[in-house]
Design a protein around this motif. Sequence first.
Motif, PDB file in Angstrom:
ATOM      1  N   GLN A 172       0.858  -1.083   0.023  1.00 24.05           N
ATOM      2  CA  GLN A 172       0.081  -0.058   0.097  1.00 24.05           C
ATOM      3  C   GLN A 172       0.811   1.305   0.213  1.00 24.05           C
ATOM      4  OE1 GLN A 172      -2.572  -0.169   3.219  1.00 24.05           O
ATOM      5  NE2 GLN A 172      -4.159  -1.751   2.260  1.00 24.05           N
ATOM      6  N   GLY A 173       0.360   2.206  -0.745  1.00 23.55           N
ATOM      7  CA  GLY A 173       1.208   3.600  -0.726  1.00 23.55           C
ATOM      8  C   GLY A 173       2.631   3.304  -1.616  1.00 23.55           C
ATOM      9  N   PHE A 174       3.166   4.456  -1.701  1.00 26.63           N
ATOM     10  CA  PHE A 174       4.531   4.858  -2.173  1.00 26.63           C
ATOM     11  C   PHE A 174       5.511   4.595  -1.227  1.00 26.63           C
ATOM     12  CE2 PHE A 174       2.123   7.751  -5.216  1.00 26.63           C
ATOM     13  CZ  PHE A 174       2.063   6.678  -6.292  1.00 26.63           C
ATOM     14  N   PHE A 191       9.041   3.881 -10.516  1.00 26.90           N
ATOM     15  CA  PHE A 191       7.869   4.335 -10.580  1.00 26.90           C
ATOM     16  C   PHE A 191       7.528   4.160 -12.034  1.00 26.90           C
ATOM     17  CE2 PHE A 191       9.003   5.861  -6.647  1.00 26.90           C
ATOM     18  CZ  PHE A 191       7.714   5.464  -5.768  1.00 26.90           C
ATOM     19  N   GLU A 192       6.200   4.086 -12.463  1.00 26.11           N
ATOM     20  CA  GLU A 192       6.108   4.235 -14.065  1.00 26.11           C
ATOM     21  C   GLU A 192       5.226   5.502 -14.229  1.00 26.11           C
ATOM     22  OE1 GLU A 192       5.396   0.876 -16.885  1.00 26.11           O
ATOM     23  OE2 GLU A 192       3.281   1.619 -16.319  1.00 26.11           O
ATOM     24  N   ILE A 193       5.486   6.273 -15.404  1.00 28.48           N
ATOM     25  CA  ILE A 193       4.655   7.533 -15.674  1.00 28.48           C
ATOM     26  C   ILE A 193       4.520   7.324 -16.992  1.00 28.48           C
ATOM     27  CG2 ILE A 193       6.634   8.810 -15.962  1.00 28.48           C
ATOM     28  CD1 ILE A 193       5.250  11.115 -14.461  1.00 28.48           C
ATOM     29  N   THR A 194       3.098   7.886 -17.328  1.00 33.49           N
ATOM     30  CA  THR A 194       2.500   7.992 -18.806  1.00 33.49           C
ATOM     31  C   THR A 194       2.404   9.255 -18.931  1.00 33.49           C
ATOM     32  OG1 THR A 194       1.819   5.827 -18.663  1.00 33.49           O
ATOM     33  CG2 THR A 194       1.163   7.154 -20.413  1.00 33.49           C
ATOM     34  N   ALA A 195       3.001  10.104 -20.245  1.00 34.42           N
ATOM     35  CA  ALA A 195       2.577  11.117 -20.765  1.00 34.42           C
ATOM     36  C   ALA A 195       1.836  10.952 -21.776  1.00 34.42           C
ATOM     37  CB  ALA A 195       3.774  12.065 -20.904  1.00 34.42           C
ATOM     38  N   ARG A 241      13.350   6.288 -11.416  1.00 29.44           N
ATOM     39  CA  ARG A 241      13.725   6.028 -10.057  1.00 29.44           C
ATOM     40  C   ARG A 241      13.644   7.453  -9.381  1.00 29.44           C
ATOM     41  NH1 ARG A 241      15.217   2.510  -6.385  1.00 29.44           N
ATOM     42  NH2 ARG A 241      16.796   3.202  -4.705  1.00 29.44           N
ATOM     43  N   ALA A 242      12.803   7.439  -8.298  1.00 30.52           N
ATOM     44  CA  ALA A 242      12.597   8.780  -7.542  1.00 30.52           C
ATOM     45  C   ALA A 242      13.039   8.464  -5.910  1.00 30.52           C
ATOM     46  CB  ALA A 242      11.058   9.078  -7.508  1.00 30.52           C
ATOM     47  N   GLU A 243      13.947   9.227  -5.760  1.00 27.96           N
ATOM     48  CA  GLU A 243      14.327   9.130  -4.362  1.00 27.96           C
ATOM     49  C   GLU A 243      13.415   9.846  -3.181  1.00 27.96           C
ATOM     50  OE1 GLU A 243      17.139   7.801  -3.869  1.00 27.96           O
ATOM     51  OE2 GLU A 243      17.400   7.441  -5.927  1.00 27.96           O
ATOM     52  N   ARG A 287       9.095  11.692  -2.374  1.00 29.32           N
ATOM     53  CA  ARG A 287       7.697  11.922  -3.026  1.00 29.32           C
ATOM     54  C   ARG A 287       7.953  13.295  -3.532  1.00 29.32           C
ATOM     55  NH1 ARG A 287       2.490  10.130  -3.064  1.00 29.32           N
ATOM     56  NH2 ARG A 287       1.527  11.612  -4.468  1.00 29.32           N
ATOM     57  N   GLU A 288       8.771  14.133  -3.123  1.00 30.03           N
ATOM     58  CA  GLU A 288       8.848  15.419  -3.874  1.00 30.03           C
ATOM     59  C   GLU A 288       9.499  15.187  -5.393  1.00 30.03           C
ATOM     60  OE1 GLU A 288       8.360  15.991   0.408  1.00 30.03           O
ATOM     61  OE2 GLU A 288      10.077  14.734  -0.849  1.00 30.03           O
ATOM     62  N   GLN A 289      10.257  14.446  -5.198  1.00 31.57           N
ATOM     63  CA  GLN A 289      10.994  14.166  -6.769  1.00 31.57           C
ATOM     64  C   GLN A 289       9.955  13.613  -7.806  1.00 31.57           C
ATOM     65  OE1 GLN A 289      14.318  11.463  -7.165  1.00 31.57           O
ATOM     66  NE2 GLN A 289      15.287  13.106  -8.344  1.00 31.57           N
ATOM     67  N   TYR A 290       9.102  12.425  -7.277  1.00 35.34           N
ATOM     68  CA  TYR A 290       8.154  12.016  -7.917  1.00 35.34           C
ATOM     69  C   TYR A 290       7.056  13.209  -8.633  1.00 35.34           C
ATOM     70  CZ  TYR A 290       3.947   9.198  -8.757  1.00 35.34           C
ATOM     71  OH  TYR A 290       2.770   8.664  -9.462  1.00 35.34           O
ATOM     72  N   ASP A 291       6.574  14.070  -7.576  1.00 32.49           N
ATOM     73  CA  ASP A 291       5.683  14.839  -7.894  1.00 32.49           C
ATOM     74  C   ASP A 291       6.323  15.896  -8.773  1.00 32.49           C
ATOM     75  OD1 ASP A 291       3.691  13.880  -6.243  1.00 32.49           O
ATOM     76  OD2 ASP A 291       4.124  15.400  -4.535  1.00 32.49           O
ATOM     77  N   GLU A 292       7.741  16.041  -8.788  1.00 36.68           N
ATOM     78  CA  GLU A 292       8.311  17.055  -9.638  1.00 36.68           C
ATOM     79  C   GLU A 292       8.372  16.487 -11.002  1.00 36.68           C
ATOM     80  OE1 GLU A 292      12.362  19.737 -10.231  1.00 36.68           O
ATOM     81  OE2 GLU A 292      12.390  18.035  -8.797  1.00 36.68           O
TER      82      GLU A 292
END
Length: 95
Positions: free
Chosen positions: A13-15, A21-25, A71-73, A75-80
Amino acid sequence: MRDIDSIEAQEGQGFQFPGEFEITAMGNASADLQARVPQILEGIGVHVLHETVKHRHSREGNFISVTVSFRAESREQYDEAHASLRADPDIRYTL
């Protein structure tokens, strides 16, 4: 009543950071998003897993979705990562 700090995260559950992580644009097919999406992410210091980059054109070919793992270190980097992609005028949205 339970204190929020006493609730432990359950597995799956959760990050969890750092993590992959995977992101789709999704955006205009003519904008070379297959190259730009990884470039935008690398520009903010995110480690892109280039071997995971894949794309798919819309039925009529006007739009494209580009999916990439990174790869995000934190939550801020993920959101960015999401914010940086959404700031591009040729990208309509991210998932």
